[in-house]
Design an enzyme around this catalytic site. Structure first.
Site, PDB file in Angstrom:
ATOM      1  N   GLU A  20       9.863  -3.698   9.907  1.00  0.00           N
ATOM      2  CA  GLU A  20      10.017  -3.124   9.559  1.00  0.00           C
ATOM      3  C   GLU A  20      11.013  -2.138  10.271  1.00  0.00           C
ATOM      4  OE1 GLU A  20       6.876  -0.633   6.971  1.00  0.00           O
ATOM      5  OE2 GLU A  20       8.121   1.032   6.416  1.00  0.00           O
ATOM      6  N   ASP A  55       0.946  -1.211   0.136  1.00  0.00           N
ATOM      7  CA  ASP A  55       0.281   0.064  -0.265  1.00  0.00           C
ATOM      8  C   ASP A  55       0.844   1.893   0.071  1.00  0.00           C
ATOM      9  OD1 ASP A  55       0.762  -0.223   3.116  1.00  0.00           O
ATOM     10  OD2 ASP A  55      -1.308   0.515   3.525  1.00  0.00           O
ATOM     11  N   SER A  56       1.955   0.715   0.336  1.00  0.00           N
ATOM     12  CA  SER A  56       3.032   1.991  -0.249  1.00  0.00           C
ATOM     13  C   SER A  56       2.396   3.176  -1.616  1.00  0.00           C
ATOM     14  CB  SER A  56       4.547   2.207  -0.236  1.00  0.00           C
ATOM     15  OG  SER A  56       4.947   0.682  -0.483  1.00  0.00           O
ATOM     16  N   ASP A 111      -0.908  -6.225   0.031  1.00  0.00           N
ATOM     17  CA  ASP A 111      -1.098  -5.728   1.476  1.00  0.00           C
ATOM     18  C   ASP A 111      -3.101  -5.270   1.149  1.00  0.00           C
ATOM     19  OD1 ASP A 111       0.106  -4.785   2.929  1.00  0.00           O
ATOM     20  OD2 ASP A 111       1.058  -2.688   1.770  1.00  0.00           O
ATOM     21  N   GLU A 154      -0.888  -5.528   8.912  1.00  0.00           N
ATOM     22  CA  GLU A 154      -0.137  -5.030  10.027  1.00  0.00           C
ATOM     23  C   GLU A 154      -0.771  -5.294  10.897  1.00  0.00           C
ATOM     24  OE1 GLU A 154       0.799  -0.594   8.742  1.00  0.00           O
ATOM     25  OE2 GLU A 154       1.286  -1.209   6.494  1.00  0.00           O
ATOM     26  N   LYS A 189      -1.481  -9.417   2.955  1.00  0.00           N
ATOM     27  CA  LYS A 189      -0.318  -9.048   3.915  1.00  0.00           C
ATOM     28  C   LYS A 189      -1.607  -8.153   4.879  1.00  0.00           C
ATOM     29  CE  LYS A 189       3.306  -5.720   3.676  1.00  0.00           C
ATOM     30  NZ  LYS A 189       2.911  -4.093   4.443  1.00  0.00           N
TER      31      LYS A 189
HETATM   32  O1  KIV Z   1       3.488  -0.961   1.343  1.00  0.00           O
HETATM   33  C1  KIV Z   1       4.941  -1.770   1.554  1.00  0.00           C
HETATM   34  O2  KIV Z   1       5.612  -1.488   0.543  1.00  0.00           O
HETATM   35  C2  KIV Z   1       5.575  -2.457   2.572  1.00  0.00           C
HETATM   36  C3  KIV Z   1       6.064  -2.514   2.503  1.00  0.00           C
HETATM   37  C4  KIV Z   1       7.401  -1.463   3.194  1.00  0.00           C
HETATM   38  C5  KIV Z   1       6.836  -3.806   3.647  1.00  0.00           C
HETATM   39  O3  KIV Z   1       4.398  -2.371   3.389  1.00  0.00           O
END
Ligand code: KIV
Length: 276
Positions: free
Chosen positions: A187, A49-50, A88, A120, A118
């Protein structure tokens, strides 16, 4: 039979088995062409989600939606044939309850074809991780610095500095591993704590701003390519300066167009000579 039929995609089970074995190579990907380029070199591609910050200019990841993640997840799946693709779950799509998480994770799996998701979170998300894993959805955990909690943490700051915080990150990783996550991203966490976590859990750890003792490494691809320069965390190593190359290319193009050096005759369509 085409050559592509013989390519076997890396599974979450393969990644899980890397606790003992070769280091896991992971990068983020958001689009088909970049996924195609990264795929031969990576065990795991994360549709992170970056992308909200890197591709959409957002200040945090909080504005990313499920539809955005699904669109980019499907795009990456069209480019990646051998890497394990993980998508994510965005902020607000899983924290409410295990049922909410399942409903949205099932959409991601069905509409992208990715191998897992994924999320968090630590001890507070353990029940959700177990709920998803038991219902056919492989989960990659994410502990330490958690960008979706930026407002509670008071900024993007390293985790595990105080003894209390170090104990919390360790407990978070243990809880997620015990809940059957197939691997855990750690992270922005101080080095001795990361080493302790990697020794304590029986699933692979994948570090970003973490430690060389992790079982794998991930970076945001745009950071390592020099494409995203709003902010470069200290844990990033630049392998290219594509941002500079793009600027130079755009400047050359602009100069050519203004000077009428481009387009030339060879770039234009011409009527074929009529033969009698
Ligand atoms: O969103 C993302 O790119 C991430 C990575 C930094 C692990 O969670």
């Amino acid at each position: 039979m085409s050559a592509s039929v013989n390519i076997r995609r890396t599974t979450t089970r393969d990644i899980r088995s890397r606790k003992q074995g070769e280091v896991i190579v992971a990068l983020t990907a958001y689009t088909t062409p970049i996924a195609k380029l990264l795929d031969p070199h990576c065990d795991l591609l994360l549709v992170g989600d970056s992308l909200g910050m890197v591709m959409y200019g957002m200040e945090t990841t909080l504005g990313v939606t499920l539809d955005m993640m699904i669109a980019h997840g499907a795009a990456v799946m069209r480019g990646a044939r051998r890497a394990c693709v993980i998508v994510d779950m965005p902020f607000g799509s899983y924290q409410e309850s295990p049922e909410q998480a399942f409903r949205n994770a099932a959409r991601i799996m069905a509409e992208t074809g990715a191998s897992g998701i994924k999320i968090e979170g630590g001890t507070e998300m353990a029940e959700t991780v177990a709920f998803l894993s038991q219902r056919g959805i492989p989960v990659l955990g994410h502990v330490g610095l958690m960008p979706q909690s930026v407002n509670v943490a008071g900024g993007f700051r390293a985790a595990g500095i105080s003894e209390i915080e170090a104990a919390r990150v360790l407990a978070d990783a243990r809880a997620i591993a015990d809940a059957s996550a197939f691997a855990i991203v750690i992270e922005g966490t101080v080095e001795p704590v990361v080493r302790e976590i990697t020794e304590a859990v029986d699933v692979p750890t994948i570090g970003i701003g973490a430690s060389p003792t992790c079982n794998g490494q991930i970076l945001v691809t745009d950071d390592l390519l020099g494409l995203f320069s709003d902010f470069t965390p200290r844990f990033v190593k630049r392998y290219a300066e594509l941002g500079d190359d793009i600027s130079k290319a755009a400047a050359s193009y602009a100069a050519d167009v203004k000077a009428r050096r481009f387009p030339e005759a060879k770039h234009c369509f011409h009527r074929k000579a009529v033969t009698s």
